[in-house]
Design a protein around this motif. Sequence first.
Motif, PDB file in Angstrom:
ATOM      1  N   LEU A   1       1.022  -1.298   0.229  1.00  0.00           N
ATOM      2  CA  LEU A   1      -0.302   0.093   0.085  1.00  0.00           C
ATOM      3  C   LEU A   1       1.310   1.159  -0.064  1.00  0.00           C
ATOM      4  O   LEU A   1       0.273   2.136  -0.328  1.00  0.00           O
ATOM      5  CB  LEU A   1      -0.886   0.212   1.435  1.00  0.00           C
ATOM      6  CG  LEU A   1      -2.259  -1.164   1.415  1.00  0.00           C
ATOM      7  CD1 LEU A   1      -3.032  -0.904   2.805  1.00  0.00           C
ATOM      8  CD2 LEU A   1      -3.380  -0.958   0.479  1.00  0.00           C
TER       9      LEU A   1
ATOM     10  N   ASP B   1      -4.991   4.478  -1.119  1.00  0.00           N
ATOM     11  CA  ASP B   1      -6.303   3.737  -0.477  1.00  0.00           C
ATOM     12  C   ASP B   1      -7.134   2.653  -1.397  1.00  0.00           C
ATOM     13  O   ASP B   1      -6.495   2.115  -1.524  1.00  0.00           O
ATOM     14  CB  ASP B   1      -7.878   5.010  -1.251  1.00  0.00           C
ATOM     15  CG  ASP B   1      -7.360   5.022  -3.208  1.00  0.00           C
ATOM     16  OD1 ASP B   1      -7.984   4.242  -3.614  1.00  0.00           O
ATOM     17  OD2 ASP B   1      -6.289   5.768  -3.490  1.00  0.00           O
ATOM     18  N   ARG B   2      -8.096   2.625   0.228  1.00  0.00           N
ATOM     19  CA  ARG B   2      -8.250   0.990  -0.333  1.00  0.00           C
ATOM     20  C   ARG B   2      -9.219   0.545  -1.837  1.00  0.00           C
ATOM     21  O   ARG B   2      -9.433  -0.590  -1.951  1.00  0.00           O
ATOM     22  CB  ARG B   2      -9.795   1.029   0.752  1.00  0.00           C
ATOM     23  CG  ARG B   2     -10.989   1.696   0.176  1.00  0.00           C
ATOM     24  CD  ARG B   2     -11.859   1.228   0.855  1.00  0.00           C
ATOM     25  NE  ARG B   2     -12.649   0.264   0.455  1.00  0.00           N
ATOM     26  CZ  ARG B   2     -13.488  -1.137   1.747  1.00  0.00           C
ATOM     27  NH1 ARG B   2     -13.938  -0.343   3.347  1.00  0.00           N
ATOM     28  NH2 ARG B   2     -14.596  -1.780   1.065  1.00  0.00           N
ATOM     29  N   TRP B   3      -9.300   2.127  -2.803  1.00  0.00           N
ATOM     30  CA  TRP B   3      -9.081   1.283  -3.756  1.00  0.00           C
ATOM     31  C   TRP B   3      -8.796   1.178  -5.056  1.00  0.00           C
ATOM     32  O   TRP B   3      -9.219   1.097  -6.256  1.00  0.00           O
ATOM     33  CB  TRP B   3     -10.449   2.517  -4.246  1.00  0.00           C
ATOM     34  CG  TRP B   3     -11.831   2.228  -2.877  1.00  0.00           C
ATOM     35  CD1 TRP B   3     -12.899   1.453  -3.019  1.00  0.00           C
ATOM     36  CD2 TRP B   3     -11.912   3.872  -2.430  1.00  0.00           C
ATOM     37  NE1 TRP B   3     -13.141   2.502  -2.356  1.00  0.00           N
ATOM     38  CE2 TRP B   3     -13.252   3.849  -2.133  1.00  0.00           C
ATOM     39  CE3 TRP B   3     -11.209   4.852  -3.157  1.00  0.00           C
ATOM     40  CZ2 TRP B   3     -13.202   5.328  -0.841  1.00  0.00           C
ATOM     41  CZ3 TRP B   3     -11.718   6.103  -1.942  1.00  0.00           C
ATOM     42  CH2 TRP B   3     -12.725   6.158  -0.825  1.00  0.00           C
TER      43      TRP B   3
ATOM     44  N   ASP C   1     -12.383  -3.341   6.611  1.00  0.00           N
ATOM     45  CA  ASP C   1     -11.461  -2.499   6.824  1.00  0.00           C
ATOM     46  C   ASP C   1     -11.309  -1.605   8.268  1.00  0.00           C
ATOM     47  O   ASP C   1     -12.044  -2.150   8.866  1.00  0.00           O
ATOM     48  CB  ASP C   1     -11.796  -1.414   5.915  1.00  0.00           C
ATOM     49  CG  ASP C   1     -13.264  -1.008   5.480  1.00  0.00           C
ATOM     50  OD1 ASP C   1     -13.172  -0.175   7.052  1.00  0.00           O
ATOM     51  OD2 ASP C   1     -13.843  -0.415   4.732  1.00  0.00           O
TER      52      ASP C   1
ATOM     53  N   ARG D   1     -11.055   1.572   9.765  1.00  0.00           N
ATOM     54  CA  ARG D   1     -12.151   3.267   9.618  1.00  0.00           C
ATOM     55  C   ARG D   1     -11.935   3.829  10.794  1.00  0.00           C
ATOM     56  O   ARG D   1     -12.441   3.387  11.814  1.00  0.00           O
ATOM     57  CB  ARG D   1     -13.845   2.520   9.176  1.00  0.00           C
ATOM     58  CG  ARG D   1     -14.253   3.446   8.453  1.00  0.00           C
ATOM     59  CD  ARG D   1     -16.051   3.115   7.986  1.00  0.00           C
ATOM     60  NE  ARG D   1     -15.443   1.730   7.229  1.00  0.00           N
ATOM     61  CZ  ARG D   1     -16.501   1.097   6.684  1.00  0.00           C
ATOM     62  NH1 ARG D   1     -17.642   1.784   7.287  1.00  0.00           N
ATOM     63  NH2 ARG D   1     -16.698  -0.225   5.767  1.00  0.00           N
TER      64      ARG D   1
ATOM     65  N   THR E   1     -11.178   5.154   5.328  1.00  0.00           N
ATOM     66  CA  THR E   1     -10.450   4.086   5.484  1.00  0.00           C
ATOM     67  C   THR E   1      -9.061   4.282   5.418  1.00  0.00           C
ATOM     68  O   THR E   1      -8.229   4.643   4.662  1.00  0.00           O
ATOM     69  CB  THR E   1     -11.187   2.651   4.039  1.00  0.00           C
ATOM     70  OG1 THR E   1     -12.311   2.682   3.977  1.00  0.00           O
ATOM     71  CG2 THR E   1     -10.364   1.940   4.901  1.00  0.00           C
TER      72      THR E   1
ATOM     73  N   TYR F   1      -7.136  -1.379   4.294  1.00  0.00           N
ATOM     74  CA  TYR F   1      -7.636  -2.438   3.907  1.00  0.00           C
ATOM     75  C   TYR F   1      -6.502  -3.190   2.561  1.00  0.00           C
ATOM     76  O   TYR F   1      -5.746  -2.320   1.934  1.00  0.00           O
ATOM     77  CB  TYR F   1      -8.814  -1.705   3.247  1.00  0.00           C
ATOM     78  CG  TYR F   1      -9.277  -2.480   2.341  1.00  0.00           C
ATOM     79  CD1 TYR F   1     -10.604  -3.728   2.826  1.00  0.00           C
ATOM     80  CD2 TYR F   1      -9.884  -2.564   1.039  1.00  0.00           C
ATOM     81  CE1 TYR F   1     -10.938  -3.863   2.089  1.00  0.00           C
ATOM     82  CE2 TYR F   1     -10.179  -3.625  -0.232  1.00  0.00           C
ATOM     83  CZ  TYR F   1     -11.145  -3.943   0.479  1.00  0.00           C
ATOM     84  OH  TYR F   1     -11.897  -5.265   0.200  1.00  0.00           O
TER      85      TYR F   1
ATOM     86  N   GLY G   1      -6.876  -5.429   0.694  1.00  0.00           N
ATOM     87  CA  GLY G   1      -7.720  -5.824  -0.462  1.00  0.00           C
ATOM     88  C   GLY G   1      -7.775  -7.231  -0.941  1.00  0.00           C
ATOM     89  O   GLY G   1      -6.604  -8.173  -0.568  1.00  0.00           O
TER      90      GLY G   1
ATOM     91  N   LEU H   1      -5.573  -7.731   7.586  1.00  0.00           N
ATOM     92  CA  LEU H   1      -6.309  -6.448   7.797  1.00  0.00           C
ATOM     93  C   LEU H   1      -5.730  -6.171   9.292  1.00  0.00           C
ATOM     94  O   LEU H   1      -5.268  -4.758   9.172  1.00  0.00           O
ATOM     95  CB  LEU H   1      -7.911  -6.787   7.568  1.00  0.00           C
ATOM     96  CG  LEU H   1      -8.446  -4.962   8.647  1.00  0.00           C
ATOM     97  CD1 LEU H   1      -7.684  -4.319   7.404  1.00  0.00           C
ATOM     98  CD2 LEU H   1      -9.470  -4.734   9.112  1.00  0.00           C
TER      99      LEU H   1
END
Length: 351
Positions: free
Chosen positions: A44, A57-59, A175, A177, A193, A196, A198, A209
Amino acid sequence: MLSDYTGLGRNAYKVNRPLTPDEKASRLSKDRRWTDEPPNDEALLIKINSTYLEIVDRWYWQKGQIQVFTLVSFLMFAISPVYFLMMELQRAERGWDAWAFLLFTFLLGWGLAWAIWKGMRMEIFAYTHYPIRLNRKNRMVYAFRTDGTVIRAPWDDLFLHIGEGTVPTVGTTYDIRAHVLDEDGVTVKDTFTLAYPGFLTGKNDLPRLMRVGEYVRRYMEEPDGVKKNAEYSMLFNPVEGRREGIHWSLIRAFAPSSRYPWLQLLFSMVFSLFFLGRWLTMLTCKVPVWPEEIEEECKIEADDPYRKDASNNPKFGFLEGPWLVICVLTGLAVLAWVLVKYSPLSLLFSG
């Protein structure tokens, strides 16, 4: 699809509300370890130094994964009504029922196309990623919102807990948060978030996590957190101030099976579609830029011994370079064969 878009676009986090009992029950304390397992950054990272840690980010890991599929659906629903109209205009006689059918076709087709377009806009013509920066020295956290604005909050005031999302084909995902609370200590003013990894698939992945969450917590809380994290982390996303390159898009698209190269080849057609979707999506997106005042607050010492970013990435070998090129070319070739063999395009090549 196994993607989890919790908190993105129309599924944005709910704010201006009180904390729920479940959130209070799953609260994470910053002053003690979250897991006995070794921390893990889960690829990450953007950069690390003695001043701040910056992560994606988480996305980010799934960026563009569904865009090829949704684009095909969008074009199908958008073009089909026009096709039916042209077919109808070739008829010698047309009754009211034909016009009613055409009206229904346009309303349904374009309505579905509009809905799909709204979903696509959660990723395309947006931002390449939404970075999160944790400043160890001034104890501040900065997080990009999806609209390009920035959340600023003191680390010590953040309410951290295990959040939940839902994936239709998997079920509940988890996740870590972060809530920014009002002065009353119970009203949620903002949410993002914090961690995360993924591709979570349920409660069995909670240890993963907690390991990535502990990596972040250790950096902010432990006296030797900077040293330990810097020594551990070897791979950084090359996205600071720029879009990721086509090679990195390829690596990310095939990452779910990075430990099993033979699976990358076996499912090369699917991963190739992920690659095309990711690469094309990134081309439409803007690169996030931190406001000048935040950069001023996050100055890095020139002689910082723990300063690391994508320039420190190891050289990639055969499996991260030529092998992925072989896989993507194989996947695209199989895709082309399927289209020619089983789609209307086959009519062009038939006798």
